[in-house]
Design an enzyme around this catalytic site. Structure first.
Site, PDB file in Angstrom:
ATOM      1  N   TRP A 139       5.137  -7.434  -5.676  1.00  0.00           N
ATOM      2  CA  TRP A 139       4.321  -7.698  -4.415  1.00  0.00           C
ATOM      3  C   TRP A 139       5.164  -7.037  -3.261  1.00  0.00           C
ATOM      4  O   TRP A 139       4.619  -6.383  -2.205  1.00  0.00           O
ATOM      5  CB  TRP A 139       4.066  -9.247  -4.305  1.00  0.00           C
ATOM      6  CG  TRP A 139       3.521  -9.859  -3.037  1.00  0.00           C
ATOM      7  CD1 TRP A 139       3.036  -9.071  -2.009  1.00  0.00           C
ATOM      8  CD2 TRP A 139       2.992 -11.023  -2.706  1.00  0.00           C
ATOM      9  NE1 TRP A 139       2.357  -9.854  -1.102  1.00  0.00           N
ATOM     10  CE2 TRP A 139       2.842 -11.271  -1.450  1.00  0.00           C
ATOM     11  CE3 TRP A 139       3.256 -12.324  -3.355  1.00  0.00           C
ATOM     12  CZ2 TRP A 139       2.235 -12.239  -0.634  1.00  0.00           C
ATOM     13  CZ3 TRP A 139       2.882 -13.462  -2.741  1.00  0.00           C
ATOM     14  CH2 TRP A 139       2.269 -13.502  -1.472  1.00  0.00           C
ATOM     15  N   GLY A 164      10.361 -11.349  -8.344  1.00  0.00           N
ATOM     16  CA  GLY A 164      10.460 -10.276  -7.541  1.00  0.00           C
ATOM     17  C   GLY A 164      11.896  -9.931  -7.312  1.00  0.00           C
ATOM     18  O   GLY A 164      12.667 -10.673  -7.305  1.00  0.00           O
ATOM     19  N   GLN A 202      -3.464 -16.293 -13.451  1.00  0.00           N
ATOM     20  CA  GLN A 202      -2.006 -16.112 -12.507  1.00  0.00           C
ATOM     21  C   GLN A 202      -2.080 -17.154 -11.548  1.00  0.00           C
ATOM     22  O   GLN A 202      -2.779 -17.022 -10.590  1.00  0.00           O
ATOM     23  CB  GLN A 202      -1.736 -14.850 -12.221  1.00  0.00           C
ATOM     24  CG  GLN A 202      -0.542 -14.680 -11.510  1.00  0.00           C
ATOM     25  CD  GLN A 202      -0.302 -13.199 -11.317  1.00  0.00           C
ATOM     26  OE1 GLN A 202       0.053 -12.777 -10.160  1.00  0.00           O
ATOM     27  NE2 GLN A 202      -0.684 -12.151 -11.970  1.00  0.00           N
ATOM     28  N   TYR A 241      -1.394  -4.771  -2.866  1.00  0.00           N
ATOM     29  CA  TYR A 241      -0.064  -4.938  -2.425  1.00  0.00           C
ATOM     30  C   TYR A 241       0.422  -3.619  -1.958  1.00  0.00           C
ATOM     31  O   TYR A 241       0.428  -2.530  -2.335  1.00  0.00           O
ATOM     32  CB  TYR A 241       0.883  -5.078  -3.619  1.00  0.00           C
ATOM     33  CG  TYR A 241       0.548  -6.524  -4.444  1.00  0.00           C
ATOM     34  CD1 TYR A 241       0.041  -7.647  -3.637  1.00  0.00           C
ATOM     35  CD2 TYR A 241       1.342  -6.803  -5.435  1.00  0.00           C
ATOM     36  CE1 TYR A 241       0.099  -8.792  -4.230  1.00  0.00           C
ATOM     37  CE2 TYR A 241       1.137  -7.782  -6.140  1.00  0.00           C
ATOM     38  CZ  TYR A 241       0.415  -9.072  -5.627  1.00  0.00           C
ATOM     39  OH  TYR A 241       0.096 -10.227  -6.303  1.00  0.00           O
ATOM     40  N   LYS A 255      19.250 -17.906  -1.009  1.00  0.00           N
ATOM     41  CA  LYS A 255      19.753 -17.124  -0.172  1.00  0.00           C
ATOM     42  C   LYS A 255      19.209 -17.127   1.141  1.00  0.00           C
ATOM     43  O   LYS A 255      19.455 -16.645   2.148  1.00  0.00           O
ATOM     44  CB  LYS A 255      19.383 -15.511  -0.803  1.00  0.00           C
ATOM     45  CG  LYS A 255      19.787 -15.318  -1.899  1.00  0.00           C
ATOM     46  CD  LYS A 255      21.525 -14.914  -1.910  1.00  0.00           C
ATOM     47  CE  LYS A 255      21.912 -14.319  -3.385  1.00  0.00           C
ATOM     48  NZ  LYS A 255      23.203 -14.023  -3.456  1.00  0.00           N
ATOM     49  N   ARG A 279      13.791  -6.697  -4.547  1.00  0.00           N
ATOM     50  CA  ARG A 279      13.812  -5.548  -3.810  1.00  0.00           C
ATOM     51  C   ARG A 279      14.814  -4.602  -3.598  1.00  0.00           C
ATOM     52  O   ARG A 279      14.807  -3.671  -2.918  1.00  0.00           O
ATOM     53  CB  ARG A 279      13.294  -6.208  -2.224  1.00  0.00           C
ATOM     54  CG  ARG A 279      12.093  -7.122  -2.301  1.00  0.00           C
ATOM     55  CD  ARG A 279      12.167  -7.630  -0.853  1.00  0.00           C
ATOM     56  NE  ARG A 279      11.651  -6.710   0.051  1.00  0.00           N
ATOM     57  CZ  ARG A 279      11.479  -7.009   1.250  1.00  0.00           C
ATOM     58  NH1 ARG A 279      11.423  -8.142   1.762  1.00  0.00           N
ATOM     59  NH2 ARG A 279      11.142  -5.948   2.227  1.00  0.00           N
ATOM     60  N   ASP A 291       3.995  -6.910 -13.115  1.00  0.00           N
ATOM     61  CA  ASP A 291       2.674  -7.559 -12.504  1.00  0.00           C
ATOM     62  C   ASP A 291       2.665  -6.737 -10.934  1.00  0.00           C
ATOM     63  O   ASP A 291       3.564  -6.992 -10.019  1.00  0.00           O
ATOM     64  CB  ASP A 291       2.728  -8.994 -12.428  1.00  0.00           C
ATOM     65  CG  ASP A 291       1.569  -9.289 -11.668  1.00  0.00           C
ATOM     66  OD1 ASP A 291       0.444  -9.577 -12.546  1.00  0.00           O
ATOM     67  OD2 ASP A 291       1.488  -9.631 -10.616  1.00  0.00           O
ATOM     68  N   GLN A 347      19.729  -7.855  -7.558  1.00  0.00           N
ATOM     69  CA  GLN A 347      19.022  -9.088  -7.485  1.00  0.00           C
ATOM     70  C   GLN A 347      18.559  -9.785  -8.924  1.00  0.00           C
ATOM     71  O   GLN A 347      18.708 -11.124  -8.746  1.00  0.00           O
ATOM     72  CB  GLN A 347      17.824  -9.077  -6.441  1.00  0.00           C
ATOM     73  CG  GLN A 347      18.191  -8.724  -4.912  1.00  0.00           C
ATOM     74  CD  GLN A 347      16.867  -8.604  -4.003  1.00  0.00           C
ATOM     75  OE1 GLN A 347      15.890  -8.265  -4.549  1.00  0.00           O
ATOM     76  NE2 GLN A 347      17.209  -8.983  -2.873  1.00  0.00           N
TER      77      GLN A 347
END
Length: 320
Positions: A21, A285, A178, A61, A217, A287, A56, A291
Protein backbone atom coordinates in the site's frame (compact mmCIF):
# COMPACT_ATOMS: atom_id res chain seq x y z
CA UNK A 1 9.09 -19.83 7.62
CA UNK A 2 5.96 -21.86 8.32
CA UNK A 3 3.22 -21.80 5.69
CA UNK A 4 -0.54 -22.21 5.90
CA UNK A 5 -3.06 -23.22 3.24
CA UNK A 6 -5.19 -20.28 2.15
CA UNK A 7 -8.85 -21.26 2.28
CA UNK A 8 -9.93 -23.61 -0.52
CA UNK A 9 -6.91 -22.79 -2.69
CA UNK A 10 -3.66 -24.62 -3.38
CA UNK A 11 -1.69 -21.59 -2.12
CA UNK A 12 0.46 -22.30 0.92
CA UNK A 13 1.38 -18.85 2.19
CA UNK A 14 3.80 -17.67 4.85
CA UNK A 15 2.27 -16.25 8.02
CA UNK A 16 3.53 -12.81 6.99
CA UNK A 17 3.09 -11.23 3.56
CA UNK A 18 4.53 -8.04 2.09
CA UNK A 19 2.02 -5.19 1.94
CA UNK A 20 2.47 -2.75 -0.95
CA UNK A 21 0.00 0.00 0.00
CA UNK A 22 2.51 2.61 1.16
CA UNK A 23 4.91 2.04 -1.74
CA UNK A 24 2.29 3.46 -4.08
CA UNK A 25 3.81 6.82 -3.21
CA UNK A 26 2.20 10.23 -2.77
CA UNK A 27 -0.33 12.30 -4.63
CA UNK A 28 -3.52 10.28 -4.19
CA UNK A 29 -6.36 10.17 -1.67
CA UNK A 30 -4.96 7.47 0.64
CA UNK A 31 -1.23 8.05 0.19
CA UNK A 32 1.33 7.62 2.95
CA UNK A 33 3.46 10.47 1.62
CA UNK A 34 6.22 10.40 -0.98
CA UNK A 35 8.20 7.22 -1.49
CA UNK A 36 11.52 6.30 -3.12
CA UNK A 37 10.91 3.51 -5.64
CA UNK A 38 14.43 2.18 -5.16
CA UNK A 39 13.72 1.73 -1.46
CA UNK A 40 10.47 -0.02 -2.35
CA UNK A 41 12.16 -2.45 -4.72
CA UNK A 42 14.92 -3.17 -2.20
CA UNK A 43 12.30 -3.80 0.51
CA UNK A 44 10.39 -6.27 -1.68
CA UNK A 45 13.56 -8.17 -2.53
CA UNK A 46 14.54 -8.22 1.13
CA UNK A 47 11.13 -9.69 1.95
CA UNK A 48 11.75 -12.51 -0.52
CA UNK A 49 15.22 -13.11 0.92
CA UNK A 50 13.66 -13.37 4.39
CA UNK A 51 11.35 -16.12 3.17
CA UNK A 52 8.11 -14.20 2.61
CA UNK A 53 6.29 -15.83 -0.30
CA UNK A 54 3.45 -13.44 -1.13
CA UNK A 55 2.95 -9.77 -1.97
CA UNK A 56 -0.37 -7.99 -1.59
CA UNK A 57 -1.05 -4.87 -3.63
CA UNK A 58 -4.02 -3.18 -5.31
CA UNK A 59 -4.62 -1.26 -8.51
CA UNK A 60 -5.65 1.85 -6.60
CA UNK A 61 -2.46 2.05 -4.49
CA UNK A 62 -0.71 5.02 -6.03
CA UNK A 63 -3.25 4.80 -8.87
CA UNK A 64 -1.40 1.96 -10.55
CA UNK A 65 2.07 2.85 -9.31
CA UNK A 66 2.32 0.20 -6.59
CA UNK A 67 1.60 -2.56 -9.11
CA UNK A 68 4.23 -1.14 -11.44
CA UNK A 69 6.82 -1.10 -8.65
CA UNK A 70 5.99 -4.69 -7.70
CA UNK A 71 6.41 -5.70 -11.33
CA UNK A 72 9.83 -4.04 -11.51
CA UNK A 73 10.93 -5.57 -8.21
CA UNK A 74 10.16 -9.09 -9.46
CA UNK A 75 12.09 -8.75 -12.73
CA UNK A 76 14.76 -11.44 -12.83
CA UNK A 77 13.80 -12.86 -9.43
CA UNK A 78 14.13 -16.65 -9.54
CA UNK A 79 12.16 -17.45 -6.37
CA UNK A 80 9.03 -15.56 -7.32
CA UNK A 81 6.42 -14.96 -4.64
CA UNK A 82 2.69 -15.18 -5.15
CA UNK A 83 1.22 -11.87 -6.29
CA UNK A 84 -2.16 -10.75 -4.94
CA UNK A 85 -3.96 -7.63 -6.14
CA UNK A 86 -7.42 -6.06 -6.09
CA UNK A 87 -10.08 -4.45 -8.25
CA UNK A 88 -13.18 -2.33 -7.72
CA UNK A 89 -11.55 1.08 -7.48
CA UNK A 90 -10.98 3.17 -10.61
CA UNK A 91 -9.76 6.71 -11.21
CA UNK A 92 -10.06 9.43 -13.81
CA UNK A 93 -7.64 11.91 -15.38
CA UNK A 94 -8.12 14.21 -12.37
CA UNK A 95 -7.03 11.35 -10.06
CA UNK A 96 -10.50 11.16 -8.55
CA UNK A 97 -11.30 7.65 -7.32
CA UNK A 98 -14.57 5.92 -8.19
CA UNK A 99 -16.28 2.70 -7.07
CA UNK A 100 -17.02 0.07 -9.74
CA UNK A 101 -18.09 -3.57 -9.63
CA UNK A 102 -19.65 -3.85 -13.09
CA UNK A 103 -18.40 -6.73 -15.22
CA UNK A 104 -16.85 -4.60 -17.94
CA UNK A 105 -14.92 -2.53 -15.40
CA UNK A 106 -13.54 -5.53 -13.52
CA UNK A 107 -12.41 -7.13 -16.78
CA UNK A 108 -10.66 -3.95 -17.87
CA UNK A 109 -9.04 -3.55 -14.44
CA UNK A 110 -7.78 -7.12 -14.55
CA UNK A 111 -6.12 -6.61 -17.92
CA UNK A 112 -4.50 -3.38 -16.70
CA UNK A 113 -3.19 -5.07 -13.54
CA UNK A 114 -1.74 -7.98 -15.52
CA UNK A 115 0.14 -5.48 -17.68
CA UNK A 116 1.42 -3.33 -14.78
CA UNK A 117 2.51 -6.37 -12.79
CA UNK A 118 4.04 -7.96 -15.91
CA UNK A 119 2.51 -11.36 -15.15
CA UNK A 120 0.45 -13.83 -17.21
CA UNK A 121 -1.87 -14.71 -14.33
CA UNK A 122 -2.72 -13.15 -10.96
CA UNK A 123 -2.41 -15.63 -8.09
CA UNK A 124 -5.20 -14.09 -6.00
CA UNK A 125 -7.56 -11.44 -7.35
CA UNK A 126 -9.72 -9.66 -4.79
CA UNK A 127 -12.68 -7.29 -4.83
CA UNK A 128 -11.24 -4.38 -2.84
CA UNK A 129 -14.48 -3.00 -1.36
CA UNK A 130 -18.10 -4.20 -1.62
CA UNK A 131 -19.15 -0.95 -3.24
CA UNK A 132 -21.59 -0.24 -4.75
CA UNK A 133 -23.32 -2.84 -2.58
CA UNK A 134 -26.00 -3.50 -5.19
CA UNK A 135 -23.33 -4.68 -7.63
CA UNK A 136 -21.67 -7.22 -5.30
CA UNK A 137 -23.32 -10.17 -7.05
CA UNK A 138 -22.37 -8.98 -10.55
CA UNK A 139 -18.83 -8.27 -9.42
CA UNK A 140 -18.37 -11.67 -7.80
CA UNK A 141 -19.78 -13.58 -10.78
CA UNK A 142 -17.30 -11.72 -12.98
CA UNK A 143 -14.44 -12.73 -10.68
CA UNK A 144 -15.47 -16.38 -10.95
CA UNK A 145 -15.51 -16.09 -14.75
CA UNK A 146 -12.00 -14.62 -14.75
CA UNK A 147 -10.87 -17.62 -12.71
CA UNK A 148 -12.54 -20.05 -15.10
CA UNK A 149 -10.85 -18.30 -18.03
CA UNK A 150 -7.42 -18.60 -16.42
CA UNK A 151 -6.80 -14.87 -16.01
CA UNK A 152 -6.51 -15.37 -12.26
CA UNK A 153 -5.81 -18.48 -10.20
CA UNK A 154 -7.99 -17.80 -7.16
CA UNK A 155 -10.52 -15.14 -6.18
CA UNK A 156 -11.28 -13.46 -2.88
CA UNK A 157 -12.67 -10.30 -1.37
CA UNK A 158 -11.67 -7.52 1.00
CA UNK A 159 -13.68 -5.53 3.55
CA UNK A 160 -16.80 -7.71 3.15
CA UNK A 161 -19.27 -8.34 5.98
CA UNK A 162 -20.45 -11.86 6.81
CA UNK A 163 -23.73 -11.08 5.05
CA UNK A 164 -21.90 -9.97 1.89
CA UNK A 165 -19.71 -13.08 2.00
CA UNK A 166 -22.88 -15.20 2.09
CA UNK A 167 -24.34 -13.34 -0.88
CA UNK A 168 -21.19 -13.90 -2.94
CA UNK A 169 -20.90 -17.51 -1.84
CA UNK A 170 -24.21 -18.40 -3.47
CA UNK A 171 -22.51 -18.12 -6.87
CA UNK A 172 -19.22 -19.81 -6.06
CA UNK A 173 -16.75 -20.30 -3.20
CA UNK A 174 -14.84 -17.35 -1.79
CA UNK A 175 -11.19 -18.30 -1.34
CA UNK A 176 -10.21 -15.50 1.02
CA UNK A 177 -11.22 -12.40 2.91
CA UNK A 178 -8.93 -9.48 3.63
CA UNK A 179 -10.27 -7.49 6.61
CA UNK A 180 -8.70 -4.83 8.81
CA UNK A 181 -7.71 -6.57 12.04
CA UNK A 182 -5.59 -5.45 14.96
CA UNK A 183 -5.85 -5.25 18.72
CA UNK A 184 -7.34 -1.77 18.39
CA UNK A 185 -9.67 -2.86 15.57
CA UNK A 186 -10.93 -6.28 16.70
CA UNK A 187 -14.50 -5.95 15.38
CA UNK A 188 -14.15 -8.80 12.88
CA UNK A 189 -13.92 -11.27 15.76
CA UNK A 190 -17.67 -10.95 16.42
CA UNK A 191 -19.17 -12.48 13.28
CA UNK A 192 -16.79 -12.24 10.33
CA UNK A 193 -13.92 -14.47 11.52
CA UNK A 194 -16.31 -17.18 12.81
CA UNK A 195 -18.05 -17.14 9.41
CA UNK A 196 -14.71 -17.58 7.63
CA UNK A 197 -13.76 -20.51 9.87
CA UNK A 198 -17.09 -22.22 9.23
CA UNK A 199 -16.91 -21.79 5.46
CA UNK A 200 -13.19 -22.46 4.89
CA UNK A 201 -12.44 -18.90 3.81
CA UNK A 202 -8.82 -17.94 4.36
CA UNK A 203 -8.18 -14.67 6.18
CA UNK A 204 -5.30 -12.34 5.37
CA UNK A 205 -5.45 -9.49 7.86
CA UNK A 206 -4.41 -6.01 6.87
CA UNK A 207 -3.09 -3.27 9.16
CA UNK A 208 -2.16 -5.66 12.01
CA UNK A 209 0.05 -2.87 13.39
CA UNK A 210 -2.68 -0.25 12.86
CA UNK A 211 -0.91 1.37 9.90
CA UNK A 212 2.36 1.76 11.79
CA UNK A 213 0.89 2.99 15.06
CA UNK A 214 1.83 -0.15 17.02
CA UNK A 215 5.38 -0.58 15.70
CA UNK A 216 7.05 1.26 18.55
CA UNK A 217 8.45 3.78 16.07
CA UNK A 218 5.54 6.20 16.24
CA UNK A 219 5.63 9.21 18.55
CA UNK A 220 3.41 12.22 19.06
CA UNK A 221 6.08 14.37 17.39
CA UNK A 222 6.30 12.07 14.38
CA UNK A 223 2.52 12.15 13.95
CA UNK A 224 2.56 15.97 14.07
CA UNK A 225 5.31 16.07 11.44
CA UNK A 226 3.54 13.79 8.95
CA UNK A 227 3.28 15.27 5.45
CA UNK A 228 -0.04 16.70 4.32
CA UNK A 229 -0.68 13.82 1.92
CA UNK A 230 -0.25 11.10 4.56
CA UNK A 231 -3.83 9.82 4.95
CA UNK A 232 -3.26 8.71 8.56
CA UNK A 233 -2.93 12.24 9.90
CA UNK A 234 -6.44 13.42 9.00
CA UNK A 235 -8.39 10.28 8.08
CA UNK A 236 -7.39 7.76 10.75
CA UNK A 237 -9.07 8.47 14.08
CA UNK A 238 -6.59 6.27 15.94
CA UNK A 239 -3.90 8.85 15.12
CA UNK A 240 -5.99 11.60 16.68
CA UNK A 241 -6.79 12.47 20.27
CA UNK A 242 -8.02 11.11 22.57
CA UNK A 243 -7.20 7.73 20.99
CA UNK A 244 -3.60 8.64 20.16
CA UNK A 245 -2.64 8.93 23.85
CA UNK A 246 -4.35 5.61 24.62
CA UNK A 247 -2.66 3.88 21.70
CA UNK A 248 0.83 5.14 22.57
CA UNK A 249 0.30 3.84 26.10
CA UNK A 250 -0.69 0.48 24.59
CA UNK A 251 2.61 0.43 22.69
CA UNK A 252 4.43 0.75 26.02
CA UNK A 253 2.60 -2.40 27.13
CA UNK A 254 3.65 -4.18 23.93
CA UNK A 255 7.22 -3.02 24.49
CA UNK A 256 7.23 -4.60 27.93
CA UNK A 257 5.91 -7.91 26.59
CA UNK A 258 8.33 -7.91 23.67
CA UNK A 259 11.34 -7.19 25.87
CA UNK A 260 10.82 -10.50 27.66
CA UNK A 261 11.33 -12.35 24.37
CA UNK A 262 13.68 -10.06 22.48
CA UNK A 263 10.82 -8.96 20.21
CA UNK A 264 9.71 -5.53 19.01
CA UNK A 265 6.28 -4.01 19.76
CA UNK A 266 5.42 -4.53 16.09
CA UNK A 267 6.16 -8.24 16.38
CA UNK A 268 3.90 -8.43 19.43
CA UNK A 269 1.11 -6.70 17.50
CA UNK A 270 1.43 -9.04 14.51
CA UNK A 271 1.67 -12.12 16.74
CA UNK A 272 -1.56 -11.03 18.46
CA UNK A 273 -3.34 -11.08 15.08
CA UNK A 274 -1.82 -14.42 14.07
CA UNK A 275 -2.98 -16.02 17.32
CA UNK A 276 -6.55 -16.23 15.99
CA UNK A 277 -7.36 -19.60 14.42
CA UNK A 278 -9.22 -17.99 11.52
CA UNK A 279 -6.22 -15.95 10.37
CA UNK A 280 -4.04 -17.49 7.67
CA UNK A 281 -1.61 -14.61 7.31
CA UNK A 282 -0.97 -10.98 8.18
CA UNK A 283 0.07 -8.21 5.80
CA UNK A 284 3.14 -6.26 6.90
CA UNK A 285 4.31 -3.21 5.00
CA UNK A 286 7.84 -1.88 4.66
CA UNK A 287 9.12 1.26 2.97
CA UNK A 288 12.87 0.85 3.52
CA UNK A 289 15.29 -2.08 3.70
CA UNK A 290 15.79 -3.22 7.28
CA UNK A 291 12.25 -2.58 8.49
CA UNK A 292 11.06 -6.13 7.89
CA UNK A 293 13.90 -7.56 9.95
CA UNK A 294 12.28 -5.92 12.98
CA UNK A 295 8.96 -7.62 12.27
CA UNK A 296 9.71 -11.00 10.71
CA UNK A 297 10.08 -12.66 14.11
CA UNK A 298 6.31 -12.59 14.55
CA UNK A 299 5.84 -15.24 11.86
CA UNK A 300 6.79 -18.27 13.96
CA UNK A 301 6.38 -16.89 17.49
CA UNK A 302 3.25 -16.87 19.64
CA UNK A 303 2.16 -14.94 22.69
CA UNK A 304 1.35 -16.90 25.82
CA UNK A 305 -2.25 -16.96 27.06
CA UNK A 306 -1.26 -14.76 29.99
CA UNK A 307 0.30 -12.19 27.63
CA UNK A 308 -2.87 -12.13 25.53
CA UNK A 309 -4.76 -11.54 28.79
CA UNK A 310 -2.41 -8.65 29.62
CA UNK A 311 -3.25 -6.96 26.35
CA UNK A 312 -6.96 -7.61 26.71
CA UNK A 313 -6.82 -6.24 30.24
CA UNK A 314 -5.27 -3.00 29.03
CA UNK A 315 -7.83 -2.58 26.27
CA UNK A 316 -10.70 -3.27 28.68
CA UNK A 317 -9.35 -0.75 31.19
CA UNK A 318 -8.76 1.83 28.44
CA UNK A 319 -11.72 1.62 26.03
CA UNK A 320 -12.26 3.98 23.14
Amino acid sequence: MLTRKLGNSDLNITAIGFGAWAIGGGGWAFAWGSQDDNDSIASIREAIDLGINWIDTAAVYGLGHSEEVVGKALEGVSRRPYVFTKCGRVWDEKRQIGKRLKAASIRAECEASLKRLNVDVIDLYQIHWPEPDEDVEEGWQTMLKLKAEGKVRWVGVSNFSAEQLARAGKFGPVTSLQPPYSMIRPEVEDSILPYCLKHNIGVIAYSPMASGLLTGKMTRERVAAMPADDWRKEKNRHYQEPLLTRNLALVEQLQAIGTRHGKTPGEVAVAWVLRHHAVTGAIVGARKPGQLKELIGAADWRLTPSEVDEIQGFLKANPE
